[in-house]
Write a protein that holds these residues in place. Structure first.
Motif, short mmCIF file in Angstrom:
data_model
loop_
_atom_site.label_atom_id
_atom_site.label_comp_id
_atom_site.label_asym_id
_atom_site.label_seq_id
_atom_site.Cartn_x
_atom_site.Cartn_y
_atom_site.Cartn_z
N HIS A 1 -1.77 26.76 65.25
CA HIS A 1 -2.83 25.74 65.34
C HIS A 1 -3.58 25.70 66.67
CE1 HIS A 1 -1.60 24.14 61.50
NE2 HIS A 1 -0.35 24.09 61.92
N HIS A 2 -3.03 26.30 67.74
CA HIS A 2 -3.66 26.12 69.05
C HIS A 2 -3.93 27.41 69.81
CE1 HIS A 2 -2.94 21.84 68.64
NE2 HIS A 2 -1.68 22.10 68.34
N SER A 3 -3.44 28.54 69.34
CA SER A 3 -3.63 29.79 70.09
C SER A 3 -5.06 30.30 69.88
CB SER A 3 -2.62 30.85 69.63
OG SER A 3 -2.96 31.33 68.33
N LYS A 4 -5.35 31.43 70.48
CA LYS A 4 -6.68 32.02 70.38
C LYS A 4 -6.90 32.79 69.08
CE LYS A 4 -7.33 32.31 75.34
NZ LYS A 4 -8.44 31.42 75.51
N LEU A 5 -5.90 32.79 68.21
CA LEU A 5 -6.06 33.45 66.92
C LEU A 5 -7.10 32.71 66.09
CD1 LEU A 5 -2.33 34.16 66.02
CD2 LEU A 5 -4.01 35.75 66.95
N GLU A 6 -7.89 33.46 65.35
CA GLU A 6 -8.93 32.86 64.52
C GLU A 6 -8.79 33.38 63.09
OE1 GLU A 6 -12.88 33.25 66.23
OE2 GLU A 6 -11.98 33.40 68.22
N ALA A 7 -8.34 32.52 62.21
CA ALA A 7 -8.13 32.90 60.81
C ALA A 7 -9.41 33.43 60.17
CB ALA A 7 -7.59 31.72 60.01
N GLU A 8 -10.55 32.84 60.54
CA GLU A 8 -11.81 33.28 59.94
C GLU A 8 -12.18 34.71 60.32
OE1 GLU A 8 -12.66 31.01 63.72
OE2 GLU A 8 -11.47 30.62 61.94
N ARG A 9 -11.54 35.25 61.36
CA ARG A 9 -11.76 36.64 61.76
C ARG A 9 -10.67 37.55 61.18
NH1 ARG A 9 -14.88 37.92 66.57
NH2 ARG A 9 -15.98 36.07 67.28
N GLY A 10 -9.78 36.99 60.41
CA GLY A 10 -8.71 37.78 59.81
C GLY A 10 -7.44 37.83 60.65
N HIS A 11 -7.39 37.09 61.75
CA HIS A 11 -6.18 37.06 62.57
C HIS A 11 -5.08 36.34 61.80
CE1 HIS A 11 -9.01 37.00 66.34
NE2 HIS A 11 -9.17 38.07 65.60
N ALA A 12 -3.85 36.68 62.08
CA ALA A 12 -2.74 36.07 61.35
C ALA A 12 -1.48 36.03 62.20
CB ALA A 12 -2.47 36.85 60.07
N VAL A 13 -0.55 35.22 61.78
CA VAL A 13 0.76 35.14 62.41
C VAL A 13 1.77 35.69 61.41
CG1 VAL A 13 2.52 33.60 63.36
CG2 VAL A 13 0.09 33.09 63.70
N ILE A 14 2.61 36.59 61.87
CA ILE A 14 3.65 37.14 61.01
C ILE A 14 4.86 36.22 61.13
CG2 ILE A 14 5.19 39.09 60.62
CD1 ILE A 14 2.95 40.86 61.91
N ILE A 15 5.20 35.58 60.04
CA ILE A 15 6.33 34.66 60.02
C ILE A 15 7.52 35.39 59.41
CG2 ILE A 15 7.21 32.45 59.14
CD1 ILE A 15 4.88 32.18 61.12
N ALA A 16 8.60 35.45 60.17
CA ALA A 16 9.80 36.13 59.70
C ALA A 16 10.97 35.16 59.70
CB ALA A 16 10.11 37.33 60.59
N ALA A 17 12.04 35.58 59.10
CA ALA A 17 13.24 34.74 59.04
C ALA A 17 14.44 35.60 58.68
CB ALA A 17 13.04 33.64 58.00
N SER A 18 15.63 35.08 58.97
CA SER A 18 16.83 35.81 58.59
C SER A 18 17.30 35.49 57.19
CB SER A 18 17.99 35.52 59.53
OG SER A 18 17.74 34.68 60.52
N ASN A 19 16.73 34.43 56.61
CA ASN A 19 17.10 34.07 55.24
C ASN A 19 15.99 33.20 54.64
OD1 ASN A 19 17.69 31.23 55.93
ND2 ASN A 19 19.44 32.12 57.03
N VAL A 20 16.07 32.95 53.36
CA VAL A 20 15.03 32.21 52.66
C VAL A 20 14.93 30.77 53.17
CG1 VAL A 20 14.27 31.34 50.40
CG2 VAL A 20 15.16 33.66 50.61
N ALA A 21 16.06 30.15 53.45
CA ALA A 21 16.03 28.77 53.95
C ALA A 21 15.28 28.69 55.28
CB ALA A 21 17.46 28.24 54.11
N SER B 1 11.81 26.74 56.10
CA SER B 1 11.77 25.82 57.23
C SER B 1 10.60 26.15 58.16
CB SER B 1 13.10 25.90 57.99
OG SER B 1 13.07 25.10 59.13
N ASN B 2 10.38 27.44 58.41
CA ASN B 2 9.26 27.85 59.26
C ASN B 2 7.93 27.41 58.66
OD1 ASN B 2 10.97 29.06 61.10
ND2 ASN B 2 10.69 31.12 60.30
N PHE B 3 7.77 27.58 57.36
CA PHE B 3 6.53 27.14 56.71
C PHE B 3 6.40 25.62 56.78
CE2 PHE B 3 6.72 31.25 54.19
CZ PHE B 3 5.71 31.85 54.93
N ASP B 4 7.51 24.90 56.61
CA ASP B 4 7.46 23.44 56.71
C ASP B 4 7.00 23.01 58.10
OD1 ASP B 4 8.36 23.18 54.10
OD2 ASP B 4 10.45 22.78 54.67
N PHE B 5 7.51 23.68 59.14
CA PHE B 5 7.08 23.35 60.50
C PHE B 5 5.58 23.54 60.66
CE2 PHE B 5 11.49 24.81 62.14
CZ PHE B 5 12.01 23.54 62.01
N ILE B 6 5.08 24.67 60.21
CA ILE B 6 3.66 24.99 60.36
C ILE B 6 2.81 23.97 59.62
CG2 ILE B 6 1.89 26.67 59.72
CD1 ILE B 6 4.11 28.83 60.30
#
Length: 147
Positions: free
Chosen positions: A89-109, A113-118
């Protein structure tokens, strides 16, 4: 995410898509640096651990992370959630330019949780200002992503 690198890419290479990985600094904002166990990400007995330790386990960085964690917890936010929310929400990444964050996890839970935080949205102003101050203090002392 290094602001100078993003600005350079944005200015000179308009077609470049930027993907941010490890937005929580390899678990540093989750406090994983405080109780290192054999085989963990920061365990210097193996090459990956040596690499992460060299990039992240510096006194100024861990002290800054600890200050951020202390502050965000006063707002009912954990350090990992704050790092994810800041990156999305605050970095210099711009979704409208196609920038993205790679969200990873060690398990589904953890992934859920990561998506809930975001989805909790931008950080409160006081938290954002403090994180930006701390970022200014440690800028340039982390991983050397480019020569």
């Amino acid at each position: 995410m290094r602001g100078g690198l993003v600005a350079h890419l944005r200015h000179s290479l308009h077609w470049v898509l930027i993907y941010s990985n490890s937005p929580a600094a390899a678990g540093l904002f989750a406090g994983n640096h405080k109780n290192i166990k054999t085989g963990d990400r920061f365990d210097t007995l193996h090459l990956i651990g040596q690499t992460y330790a060299k990039g992240y386990l510096k006194d100024n960085i861990t002290a800054a992370v600890d200050r951020v964690i202390e502050l965000v917890e006063k707002h009912g936010i954990n350090g990992h959630a704050a790092a994810l929310r800041w990156t999305v929400h605050h970095s210099k990444l711009e979704a409208e330019r196609g920038h993205a964050v790679i969200i990873a996890a060690s398990n589904v839970a953890q992934l859920n949780s990561n998506f809930d935080f975001i989805e909790q949205g931008p950080l409160p102003d006081e938290v954002l200002e403090a994180i930006n101050r701390v970022h200014g203090e440690v800028a340039g002392s982390g991983f050397p992503y480019h020569a």
